[in-house]
Write a protein that holds these residues in place. Structure first.
Motif, PDB file in Angstrom:
ATOM      1  N   THR A  26      -8.768   3.661   4.535  1.00 57.78           N
ATOM      2  CA  THR A  26      -8.884   3.427   2.922  1.00 57.78           C
ATOM      3  C   THR A  26      -9.002   2.979   2.104  1.00 57.78           C
ATOM      4  OG1 THR A  26      -8.875   6.351   3.357  1.00 57.78           O
ATOM      5  CG2 THR A  26      -9.279   5.335   0.973  1.00 57.78           C
ATOM      6  N   GLY A  27      -6.978   2.044   2.262  1.00 57.15           N
ATOM      7  CA  GLY A  27      -6.879   1.599   1.683  1.00 57.15           C
ATOM      8  C   GLY A  27      -7.264  -0.819   1.638  1.00 57.15           C
ATOM      9  N   GLU A  28      -8.130  -0.562   3.003  1.00 55.07           N
ATOM     10  CA  GLU A  28      -8.918  -1.723   3.619  1.00 55.07           C
ATOM     11  C   GLU A  28      -9.143  -2.534   1.994  1.00 55.07           C
ATOM     12  OE1 GLU A  28     -11.596  -1.795   6.132  1.00 55.07           O
ATOM     13  OE2 GLU A  28     -11.336  -4.405   6.809  1.00 55.07           O
ATOM     14  N   SER A  29     -10.067  -2.056   1.572  1.00 53.58           N
ATOM     15  CA  SER A  29     -10.785  -2.751   0.084  1.00 53.58           C
ATOM     16  C   SER A  29      -9.731  -2.866  -1.043  1.00 53.58           C
ATOM     17  CB  SER A  29     -12.128  -1.555  -0.503  1.00 53.58           C
ATOM     18  OG  SER A  29     -11.052  -0.331  -0.510  1.00 53.58           O
ATOM     19  N   LEU A  30      -8.503  -2.677  -0.873  1.00 48.41           N
ATOM     20  CA  LEU A  30      -8.103  -2.562  -2.305  1.00 48.41           C
ATOM     21  C   LEU A  30      -7.213  -4.200  -1.740  1.00 48.41           C
ATOM     22  CD1 LEU A  30      -6.579   0.143  -3.150  1.00 48.41           C
ATOM     23  CD2 LEU A  30      -8.276  -0.554  -4.094  1.00 48.41           C
ATOM     24  N   LEU A  34       0.377  -0.845  -0.364  1.00 47.33           N
ATOM     25  CA  LEU A  34       0.088  -0.347   0.010  1.00 47.33           C
ATOM     26  C   LEU A  34       0.736   0.956   0.107  1.00 47.33           C
ATOM     27  CD1 LEU A  34      -3.164   0.937   0.594  1.00 47.33           C
ATOM     28  CD2 LEU A  34      -2.218   1.019   2.520  1.00 47.33           C
ATOM     29  N   PHE A  35       0.707   2.420  -0.667  1.00 49.68           N
ATOM     30  CA  PHE A  35       1.115   3.656  -1.071  1.00 49.68           C
ATOM     31  C   PHE A  35      -0.021   4.404  -0.351  1.00 49.68           C
ATOM     32  CE2 PHE A  35       5.150   2.445  -3.276  1.00 49.68           C
ATOM     33  CZ  PHE A  35       5.943   0.847  -3.635  1.00 49.68           C
ATOM     34  N   PRO A  36       0.512   4.922   0.752  1.00 49.40           N
ATOM     35  CA  PRO A  36      -1.054   6.759   0.935  1.00 49.40           C
ATOM     36  C   PRO A  36       0.255   7.760   0.110  1.00 49.40           C
ATOM     37  CG  PRO A  36      -0.018   5.133   2.987  1.00 49.40           C
ATOM     38  CD  PRO A  36       1.011   4.593   1.978  1.00 49.40           C
ATOM     39  N   ILE A  48      -3.578  -0.649  -8.305  1.00 50.40           N
ATOM     40  CA  ILE A  48      -5.142  -0.699  -7.902  1.00 50.40           C
ATOM     41  C   ILE A  48      -5.319   0.935  -6.890  1.00 50.40           C
ATOM     42  CG2 ILE A  48      -6.406  -2.627  -8.136  1.00 50.40           C
ATOM     43  CD1 ILE A  48      -5.972  -3.558  -5.386  1.00 50.40           C
ATOM     44  N   TYR A  49      -5.961   1.578  -7.611  1.00 50.58           N
ATOM     45  CA  TYR A  49      -6.487   3.101  -6.618  1.00 50.58           C
ATOM     46  C   TYR A  49      -7.633   2.960  -5.567  1.00 50.58           C
ATOM     47  CZ  TYR A  49      -2.503   4.161  -9.868  1.00 50.58           C
ATOM     48  OH  TYR A  49      -1.628   3.447 -10.617  1.00 50.58           O
ATOM     49  N   VAL A  50      -7.431   4.269  -5.071  1.00 47.31           N
ATOM     50  CA  VAL A  50      -8.496   4.342  -3.942  1.00 47.31           C
ATOM     51  C   VAL A  50      -7.730   5.597  -3.490  1.00 47.31           C
ATOM     52  CG1 VAL A  50      -8.144   3.770  -1.718  1.00 47.31           C
ATOM     53  CG2 VAL A  50     -10.329   3.802  -2.222  1.00 47.31           C
ATOM     54  N   ARG A  51      -9.275   6.817  -3.449  1.00 42.71           N
ATOM     55  CA  ARG A  51      -9.230   7.578  -2.826  1.00 42.71           C
ATOM     56  C   ARG A  51      -9.635   8.515  -1.666  1.00 42.71           C
ATOM     57  NH1 ARG A  51      -9.640  13.655  -6.338  1.00 42.71           N
ATOM     58  NH2 ARG A  51      -8.785  12.452  -8.443  1.00 42.71           N
ATOM     59  N   GLN A  52      -8.674   9.233  -1.095  1.00 43.81           N
ATOM     60  CA  GLN A  52      -8.742   9.220  -0.143  1.00 43.81           C
ATOM     61  C   GLN A  52      -9.283  11.114   0.276  1.00 43.81           C
ATOM     62  OE1 GLN A  52      -6.124   9.903   2.737  1.00 43.81           O
ATOM     63  NE2 GLN A  52      -6.885   9.639   4.243  1.00 43.81           N
ATOM     64  N   HIS A  53     -11.175  10.803   0.209  1.00 47.15           N
ATOM     65  CA  HIS A  53     -11.821  12.057   0.363  1.00 47.15           C
ATOM     66  C   HIS A  53     -11.037  13.015   0.583  1.00 47.15           C
ATOM     67  CE1 HIS A  53     -14.046  10.179  -3.384  1.00 47.15           C
ATOM     68  NE2 HIS A  53     -14.180   9.816  -1.919  1.00 47.15           N
ATOM     69  N   GLU A  54     -10.419  12.872   2.006  1.00 46.71           N
ATOM     70  CA  GLU A  54     -10.485  13.956   3.555  1.00 46.71           C
ATOM     71  C   GLU A  54      -8.870  13.510   3.948  1.00 46.71           C
ATOM     72  OE1 GLU A  54     -14.025  15.643   6.473  1.00 46.71           O
ATOM     73  OE2 GLU A  54     -14.153  13.137   5.793  1.00 46.71           O
ATOM     74  N   MET A  55      -8.159  14.964   4.091  1.00 47.59           N
ATOM     75  CA  MET A  55      -6.871  13.888   4.532  1.00 47.59           C
ATOM     76  C   MET A  55      -6.415  14.180   6.055  1.00 47.59           C
ATOM     77  SD  MET A  55      -5.551  14.033   1.672  1.00 47.59           S
ATOM     78  CE  MET A  55      -6.851  14.147   0.740  1.00 47.59           C
TER      79      MET A  55
END
Ligand code: UTP
Length: 281
Positions: free
Chosen positions: A114-118, A6-8, A98-105
């Motif tokens: 936020t990466g759990e689903s990936l 995972l790459f935050p 694969i990518y997911v967007r973190q809506h709020e920092m």
């Protein structure tokens, strides 16, 4: 066993403004490669090919970097410049992004959650790309994977820092157990200078067991309203479930201007001394 990394990469990178106004910090180039590419190469070296990226603004430059650019490749095909794309092409051919967007920092802990689903229900690696690491012998993630295969516990990579700098890091308190390992009793996020004797600082490489997600869901926002990964690791540490590993190699703090310039100089020297010196093309 560790298949995913995972790459935050959703932080604002405010220390590099205005450069990071539209460009993610992870896309800032250290010589010829963006920061995140070094992290991806380190994951590949550790035989990790499923890469999950938590992005925020500027998502498309990251995604586009790890995708084929047909027009560019067509333009330079058959020329000597083609080999400049060889490394990135190797990544694109071998890895799945694969990518997911973190809506709020809301902090690193929130970014990991936020990466759990990936990631799903399996242990995984985490790379903070703004820590650029060159392992000795093998990469830092490879070293940590080897530790994980024996211990099966969450692992944080650590290094000793000067006492005057502890307030910039998560600091580990624990007992040395040999083989460059420390059993973590507790971690303190950014302690005031002089408030603890420990100078063992966590850097941006982790291997986390999957229970971290369930723990993170119950972590209350800490300083600055952020959900701290350190707080979740402390819950694991209470059950004796976290090891700190003194990695072999060099780490550059590319989240700071000083570290970024140091890393750039070091990579420039490496490239200039390499047999296929890229700068001569
Ligand atoms: P940092 O705090 O070092 O990054 O977070 P930043 O906030 O982007 O930097 P400055 O201080 O404003 O210059 C460490 C890592 O965690 C990610 C960042 O992208 C960086 O890789 N992060 C941090 C997230 O993905 N989401 C967050 O909410 C916070």
């Amino acid at each position: 066993m560790i298949r995913k990394c995972l790459f935050p990469a959703a932080g604002y990178g405010t220390r590099f403004l205005p450069a990071t106004k539209v460009l993610p910090k992870e896309m800032l180039p250290v010589c010829t490669k963006p920061l995140i590419q070094y992290g991806v190469e380190e994951a590949m070296e550790a035989s990790i090919y499923m890469l999950a990226v938590v992005t925020g603004r500027g998502k498309y430059t990251l995604e586009n970097h790890f995708d084929i650019s047909y027009e560019l490749e067509h333009q330079i095909k058959g020329t000597i410049k083609e080999k400049r794309l060889a490394d990135i092409r190797r990544i694109i051919d071998r890895c799945e992004f694969i990518y997911v967007r973190q809506h709020e920092m809301k902090g690193l802990g929130h970014a990991v959650l936020t990466g759990e689903s990936l990631i799903g229900a399996e242990p995984f690696a985490v790379v903070l790309a703004d820590d650029l690491c060159f392992g000795e012998g093998e990469g830092v993630l490879s070293q940590m994977k080897a530790v994980f295969s024996k211990k099966r516990q969450s692992i944080v990579a650590v290094m000793d820092v000067p006492q005057s700098e502890i307030s910039s890091y998560g600091i580990v308190l624990g007992e040395e157990i040999g083989d460059n390992l420390v059993r973590v009793n507790r971690m303190i996020e950014k302690p005031a200078s002089g408030s603890t004797d420990s100078t063992l600082a966590v850097i941006g490489r982790y291997i986390l067991t999957e229970d971290i997600f369930a723990i993170l869901k119950h972590i209350k926002p800490g300083s600055g309203g952020e959900i701290q990964l350190t707080d979740a690791l402390n819950v694991q540490a209470e059950k004796g479930g976290v090891l700190a590993y003194r990695f072999k190699g060099t780490r550059y703090d590319c989240g700071s201007l000083h570290g970024f310039v140091e890393a750039t100089n070091a990579v420039y020297r490496m490239l200039s001394n390499a047999p296929d010196n890229q700068f001569s093309i």
